[in-house]
Scaffold this active site. Sequence first.
Site, PDB file in Angstrom:
ATOM      1  N   LYS A  16     -15.763  16.727   4.325  1.00  0.00           N
ATOM      2  CA  LYS A  16     -14.910  17.800   3.801  1.00  0.00           C
ATOM      3  C   LYS A  16     -15.544  19.120   4.198  1.00  0.00           C
ATOM      4  O   LYS A  16     -16.770  19.255   4.214  1.00  0.00           O
ATOM      5  CB  LYS A  16     -14.847  17.705   2.268  1.00  0.00           C
ATOM      6  CG  LYS A  16     -13.670  18.410   1.668  1.00  0.00           C
ATOM      7  CD  LYS A  16     -12.439  17.528   1.635  1.00  0.00           C
ATOM      8  CE  LYS A  16     -11.236  18.300   1.151  1.00  0.00           C
ATOM      9  NZ  LYS A  16     -10.032  17.472   1.091  1.00  0.00           N
ATOM     10  N   GLY A  24       7.127  15.366 -10.921  1.00  0.00           N
ATOM     11  CA  GLY A  24       6.867  16.028  -9.636  1.00  0.00           C
ATOM     12  C   GLY A  24       7.697  15.395  -8.546  1.00  0.00           C
ATOM     13  O   GLY A  24       7.394  14.306  -8.060  1.00  0.00           O
ATOM     14  N   GLY A  68       8.325  16.322  -5.386  1.00  0.00           N
ATOM     15  CA  GLY A  68       8.061  16.994  -4.112  1.00  0.00           C
ATOM     16  C   GLY A  68       8.251  16.007  -2.978  1.00  0.00           C
ATOM     17  O   GLY A  68       9.082  15.094  -3.058  1.00  0.00           O
ATOM     18  N   HIS A  69       7.454  16.169  -1.932  1.00  0.00           N
ATOM     19  CA  HIS A  69       7.575  15.294  -0.754  1.00  0.00           C
ATOM     20  C   HIS A  69       7.384  13.827  -1.118  1.00  0.00           C
ATOM     21  O   HIS A  69       8.159  12.970  -0.725  1.00  0.00           O
ATOM     22  CB  HIS A  69       6.539  15.695   0.293  1.00  0.00           C
ATOM     23  CG  HIS A  69       6.828  17.021   0.926  1.00  0.00           C
ATOM     24  ND1 HIS A  69       6.365  18.205   0.422  1.00  0.00           N
ATOM     25  CD2 HIS A  69       7.553  17.332   2.008  1.00  0.00           C
ATOM     26  CE1 HIS A  69       6.792  19.194   1.179  1.00  0.00           C
ATOM     27  NE2 HIS A  69       7.533  18.696   2.145  1.00  0.00           N
ATOM     28  N   VAL A  70       6.330  13.540  -1.880  1.00  0.00           N
ATOM     29  CA  VAL A  70       6.049  12.145  -2.230  1.00  0.00           C
ATOM     30  C   VAL A  70       7.018  11.660  -3.312  1.00  0.00           C
ATOM     31  O   VAL A  70       7.610  10.579  -3.204  1.00  0.00           O
ATOM     32  CB  VAL A  70       4.585  11.975  -2.721  1.00  0.00           C
ATOM     33  CG1 VAL A  70       4.317  10.528  -3.095  1.00  0.00           C
ATOM     34  CG2 VAL A  70       3.600  12.433  -1.662  1.00  0.00           C
TER      35      VAL A  70
HETATM   36  P1  NAD Z   1       4.541  18.736  -3.086  1.00  0.00           P
HETATM   37  O1  NAD Z   1       3.896  20.080  -3.155  1.00  0.00           O
HETATM   38  O2  NAD Z   1       5.530  18.459  -2.019  1.00  0.00           O
HETATM   39  O3  NAD Z   1       5.235  18.404  -4.483  1.00  0.00           O
HETATM   40  C1  NAD Z   1       4.688  18.666  -5.716  1.00  0.00           C
HETATM   41  C2  NAD Z   1       5.851  18.897  -6.663  1.00  0.00           C
HETATM   42  O4  NAD Z   1       5.333  19.028  -7.976  1.00  0.00           O
HETATM   43  C3  NAD Z   1       6.642  20.182  -6.362  1.00  0.00           C
HETATM   44  O5  NAD Z   1       8.018  19.871  -6.245  1.00  0.00           O
HETATM   45  C4  NAD Z   1       6.344  21.067  -7.583  1.00  0.00           C
HETATM   46  O6  NAD Z   1       7.450  21.888  -7.938  1.00  0.00           O
HETATM   47  C5  NAD Z   1       6.073  20.033  -8.648  1.00  0.00           C
HETATM   48  N1  NAD Z   1       5.300  20.520  -9.780  1.00  0.00           N
HETATM   49  C6  NAD Z   1       4.302  21.438  -9.817  1.00  0.00           C
HETATM   50  N2  NAD Z   1       3.869  21.607 -11.076  1.00  0.00           N
HETATM   51  C7  NAD Z   1       4.588  20.768 -11.847  1.00  0.00           C
HETATM   52  C8  NAD Z   1       4.601  20.460 -13.234  1.00  0.00           C
HETATM   53  N3  NAD Z   1       3.771  21.073 -14.083  1.00  0.00           N
HETATM   54  N4  NAD Z   1       5.462  19.526 -13.672  1.00  0.00           N
HETATM   55  C9  NAD Z   1       6.314  18.904 -12.822  1.00  0.00           C
HETATM   56  N5  NAD Z   1       6.362  19.162 -11.515  1.00  0.00           N
HETATM   57  C10 NAD Z   1       5.499  20.077 -11.027  1.00  0.00           C
HETATM   58  O7  NAD Z   1       3.329  17.698  -3.034  1.00  0.00           O
HETATM   59  P2  NAD Z   1       3.390  16.193  -2.514  1.00  0.00           P
HETATM   60  O8  NAD Z   1       3.029  16.187  -1.085  1.00  0.00           O
HETATM   61  O9  NAD Z   1       4.633  15.547  -2.975  1.00  0.00           O
HETATM   62  O10 NAD Z   1       2.141  15.573  -3.301  1.00  0.00           O
HETATM   63  C11 NAD Z   1       2.228  15.268  -4.677  1.00  0.00           C
HETATM   64  C12 NAD Z   1       0.847  14.929  -5.214  1.00  0.00           C
HETATM   65  O11 NAD Z   1       0.299  13.825  -4.488  1.00  0.00           O
HETATM   66  C13 NAD Z   1      -0.186  16.054  -5.064  1.00  0.00           C
HETATM   67  O12 NAD Z   1      -1.048  16.006  -6.167  1.00  0.00           O
HETATM   68  C14 NAD Z   1      -0.931  15.685  -3.802  1.00  0.00           C
HETATM   69  O13 NAD Z   1      -2.244  16.191  -3.804  1.00  0.00           O
HETATM   70  C15 NAD Z   1      -0.944  14.174  -3.898  1.00  0.00           C
HETATM   71  N6  NAD Z   1      -1.050  13.512  -2.592  1.00  0.00           N
HETATM   72  C16 NAD Z   1      -0.096  13.709  -1.647  1.00  0.00           C
HETATM   73  C17 NAD Z   1      -0.190  13.070  -0.420  1.00  0.00           C
HETATM   74  C18 NAD Z   1       0.849  13.267   0.652  1.00  0.00           C
HETATM   75  O14 NAD Z   1       0.887  12.486   1.601  1.00  0.00           O
HETATM   76  N7  NAD Z   1       1.710  14.253   0.546  1.00  0.00           N
HETATM   77  C19 NAD Z   1      -1.270  12.202  -0.170  1.00  0.00           C
HETATM   78  C20 NAD Z   1      -2.229  11.997  -1.166  1.00  0.00           C
HETATM   79  C21 NAD Z   1      -2.099  12.662  -2.384  1.00  0.00           C
END
Ligand code: NAD
Length: 368
Positions: free
Chosen positions: A93, A193, A195-197
């Site tokens: 990191k 949440g 988001g993307h995932v």
């Molecule tokens: P993202 O930023 O696309 O989505 C996160 C979502 O959470 C957003 O829509 C945001 O509005 C929402 N959010 C923020 N605060 C909130 C709250 N208090 N209550 C409800 N919703 C809330 O992120 P992502 O890529 O979907 O990732 C989601 C989580 O998974 C993150 O913690 C990320 O670190 C982890 N993660 C993601 C990946 C990946 O491939 N994208 C891989 C490993 C871990």
Amino acid sequence: MEVLDIKKSPLAENPVIAQMALNNHEQVVFCNDNETGLKAIIAIHNTVLGPSLGGTRMWAYNNEMEALTDALRLSRGMSYKSAVAGLNLGGGKAVIIGDSKTQKNEALMRRFGKFINSLSGKYITAEDVGVGTKDMEYIKMETDFVAGLPESMGGSGDPSPVTAYGVYISMKASAKEKWGSDSLAGKKVVVQGIGHVGESLVKHLVKDGAKVSIFDINTERVNSVAKETGATVITDGNTLYDMDMDIYAPCALGATVNTDSLNRLKCSIICGAANNQLADENVHGKMVIEKGIIYAPDFVVNAGGIINVYYELEGYNRERALSHAEKIYDTTLNIFKISKEQNIPTYMAANRIAEKRIADIGKIKVSF
Ligand code: NAD
């Protein structure tokens, strides 16, 4: 993993190598460049399984010790995540000390890229907090040791679909452990949440016949996903932990599995994508067991992201990445088995699998 309060520690007088020795970090590189103002730390935890890989974070740390502690903690986490996912990657990191909104520029990022290049592949970087696609473009001008790039730059693109698939697979394994069948049909799942995932996960769950309720602070987004998938919208986020549910899937922020939420949650399983879900591993890792909840450790559940990046290094193929992510099913079940046999929290069982793999593979390398 505990955060060390360096000021109260005997390490205060020997803060660097002694701190590295605590978790057997291999190497730490301190980077300074007066011309560009670059001040960065690259922490390499372990390269037994392969080159160390982990994102670069840019953050306005209060002091250098705070930055070092973060780099050491996060690089160690990457070693464990990759090891338990069965990848031939070590943990690394990097942290750049500074405000990503005001102190970033092309020269600083390219200078940082040169430092990464000087490590000849021992550390491979990717995006993290405060570092975006444009910065990766600058770093890539100086080094090929960059991964997780967008498709437009020849990379594997958004890893979220693979991460979501891994979460879904891990949730099925958790269901198998809890109810004897891995079908999620009829199970009440709350996804926090979208988001993307989260969005991609909801699609898998709905397809499987689960009763999905979703919440996001972005109401426009949550409404649109509900319209597309038929999931139910939770309008008041404050009530989320009190809801009648079988599975809680945290996919937004860390530390949502804490004393307050655990006193309210009535679910059987916690399984989601968010990083660092347990507010305090020592306290809440045990508390979930006492509450009879099965907790699938976050860094095992969300390994699809690093799996996707790994296959970018191998010559990207999404099918292979998805097929590797499927192994999260057996890994999750194995973690529950070890947790029961050794009477330890599940995150600790996952750590033991990672440590054993690193130790075992370390032995075979001695022979040549
Ligand atoms: P993202 O930023 O696309 O989505 C996160 C979502 O959470 C957003 O829509 C945001 O509005 C929402 N959010 C923020 N605060 C909130 C709250 N208090 N209550 C409800 N919703 C809330 O992120 P992502 O890529 O979907 O990732 C989601 C989580 O998974 C993150 O913690 C990320 O670190 C982890 N993660 C993601 C990946 C990946 O491939 N994208 C891989 C490993 C871990």
